[in-house]
Design a protein around this motif. Structure first.
Motif, PDB file in Angstrom:
ATOM      1  N   UNK A 226       0.860  -1.175   0.000  1.00  0.00           N
ATOM      2  CA  UNK A 226       0.000   0.000   0.000  1.00  0.00           C
ATOM      3  C   UNK A 226       0.902   1.232   0.000  1.00  0.00           C
ATOM      4  N   UNK A 227       0.806   2.035  -1.036  1.00  0.00           N
ATOM      5  CA  UNK A 227       1.741   3.141  -1.253  1.00  0.00           C
ATOM      6  C   UNK A 227       1.384   4.333  -0.376  1.00  0.00           C
TER       7      UNK A 227
ATOM      8  N   UNK B   1       5.901   2.210   0.989  1.00  0.00           N
ATOM      9  CA  UNK B   1       4.620   1.913   1.605  1.00  0.00           C
ATOM     10  C   UNK B   1       4.715   0.769   2.588  1.00  0.00           C
ATOM     11  N   UNK B   2       3.582   0.151   2.839  1.00  0.00           N
ATOM     12  CA  UNK B   2       3.466  -0.893   3.856  1.00  0.00           C
ATOM     13  C   UNK B   2       2.982  -2.187   3.191  1.00  0.00           C
ATOM     14  N   UNK B   3       3.626  -3.288   3.518  1.00  0.00           N
ATOM     15  CA  UNK B   3       3.244  -4.587   2.968  1.00  0.00           C
ATOM     16  C   UNK B   3       1.837  -4.947   3.436  1.00  0.00           C
TER      17      UNK B   3
ATOM     18  N   UNK C 184       9.748 -15.411   1.494  1.00  0.00           N
ATOM     19  CA  UNK C 184      10.481 -15.745   2.719  1.00  0.00           C
ATOM     20  C   UNK C 184       9.964 -14.855   3.862  1.00  0.00           C
ATOM     21  N   UNK C 185       9.190 -15.439   4.761  1.00  0.00           N
ATOM     22  CA  UNK C 185       8.578 -14.675   5.844  1.00  0.00           C
ATOM     23  C   UNK C 185       9.535 -14.375   6.982  1.00  0.00           C
TER      24      UNK C 185
ATOM     25  N   UNK D 138       3.721  -8.776   6.812  1.00  0.00           N
ATOM     26  CA  UNK D 138       2.634  -7.828   6.610  1.00  0.00           C
ATOM     27  C   UNK D 138       2.772  -6.699   7.635  1.00  0.00           C
ATOM     28  N   UNK D 139       2.608  -5.468   7.163  1.00  0.00           N
ATOM     29  CA  UNK D 139       2.757  -4.300   8.025  1.00  0.00           C
ATOM     30  C   UNK D 139       4.140  -3.681   7.998  1.00  0.00           C
ATOM     31  N   UNK D 140       5.095  -4.338   7.360  1.00  0.00           N
ATOM     32  CA  UNK D 140       6.466  -3.819   7.295  1.00  0.00           C
ATOM     33  C   UNK D 140       6.573  -2.716   6.260  1.00  0.00           C
TER      34      UNK D 140
END
Length: 337
Positions: free
Chosen positions: A32-33, A65-67, A75-76, A81-83
């Protein structure tokens, strides 16, 4: 649903384009940009400056932005998410060709060029990296508005320092104090080099010295380049213009390198005698591979290097594009979403 900012014809007005993106691929990362830099390449694609644009065009290749989503094969341990991450001028490579296997993914003939994607650029609510290795974590100390330009302009001027073995003891010149050049001066000064800024604009001397330049040469005035003949181990040309290339070659010491990273529409014409004398070299440069981009971000964070940016809310995108189109940005324009 992705909301993108598209142009339907060369130089045309920006219009909102909504579309449902394809299902997320196994290696893809959706972001998300929040911010996206406006590069001259973006304006070139919008204006079809090079005759390669396929309309509608959604430009933008310096997105921060945010993942929001990760493909099944991502590779988690590296991304979550949120990074906060950035997606730059390249968003993926094949990782199977000879160049990728040698760590030179920026030369991959199958790489995903964000800058020429068509409708997949960063002037949008969401952008994707087609390979998770191109979603670059942004160090906490770098503000998002200043991070975007690092993913194009920053890596373009940082990578040649590694590729050409620039040393802290070297005397170097940066041609152009602009979007690329103002970052190159900072990098080279923090690298430990003696830095000379070369510009056709005398008014940029104070900026150049504030950024770290030790000397300033006004090209085309008085002694100009003659004053620095045989002075430099490395010259980095960052301008998008035709230059008196022979004169710049003569500023190089023996075994010196002239590296051209600014894109001009003109042919580069050289007298070969100036290459042979002193065994000088001429090279080109583009954005670097993922490993070097991350080295660059670490270097920026450690040394407090920052792009000089002017921010525009996305509602003023036309103004931001025109600002870059007419060379008024000091020194990078950034959209806030």
């Amino acid at each position: 649903m992705t909301q993108a900012y598209a142009v339907e014809r060369p130089g045309g007005p920006v219009q909102v384009l909504e579309y449902e993106p394809a299902p997320l691929g196994p290696l893809e990362v959706e972001v998300a940009v929040t911010h996206c830099g406006v590069c001259h390449t973006d304006v070139g694609m919008i204006d079809d400056e090079w005759g390669v644009s396929a309309f509608p065009v959604v430009a933008g290749h310096e997105a921060i932005g945010v993942v929001t989503a990760l493909g099944d094969a991502v590779d988690r341990t590296r991304l979550s998410v949120g990074q906060r991450v950035g997606v730059g001028a390249t968003a993926g490579a094949c990782f199977a060709c000879e160049w990728c296997l040698d760590g030179r993914q920026h030369l991959c003939p199958h790489k995903d060029n964000t800058a020429v994607r068509g409708t997949g650029g960063g002037f949008a609510s969401h952008v994707r990296a087609s390979d998770w290795r191109y979603a670059h974590p942004i160090p906490d100390v770098i503000p998002s508005a200043q991070a975007g330009p690092l993913l194009c302009a920053g890596t373009t001027v940082f990578t040649p320092l590694l590729r050409h073995g620039v040393r802290p003891t070297d005397h170097v010149a940066v041609v152009g104090v602009g979007g690329l050049g103002h970052l190159a001066i900072q990098f080279l000064a923090k690298w430990g080099c003696h830095v000379t800024a070369v510009s056709s604009s005398p008014g940029k001397e104070s900026d150049a010295r504030r950024l770290g330049a030790h000397d300033f040469v006004v090209a085309g005035e008085g002694e100009g380049l003659r004053r620095v003949a045989n002075a430099f181990d490395f010259v980095l040309s960052t301008v998008s213009a035709d230059l008196p290339w022979d004169a710049y070659l003569e500023t190089l010491r023996p075994h010196g390198t002239l590296c051209v990273v600014g894109m001009s529409g003109e042919s580069l014409t050289l007298d070969p005698r100036r290459l042979l004398t002193g065994e000088r070299s001429v090279a080109g440069g583009v954005t670097g591979p993922p490993a070097q981009i991350r080295l660059m971000l670490d270097f920026v964070a450690r040394h407090g290097i920052r792009p000089a940016v002017e921010t525009f809310p996305v509602a003023r995108m036309e103004e931001a594009l025109d600002h870059v189109r007419h060379g008024r940005a000091r020194y990078r324009a950034v959209l806030e979403f």
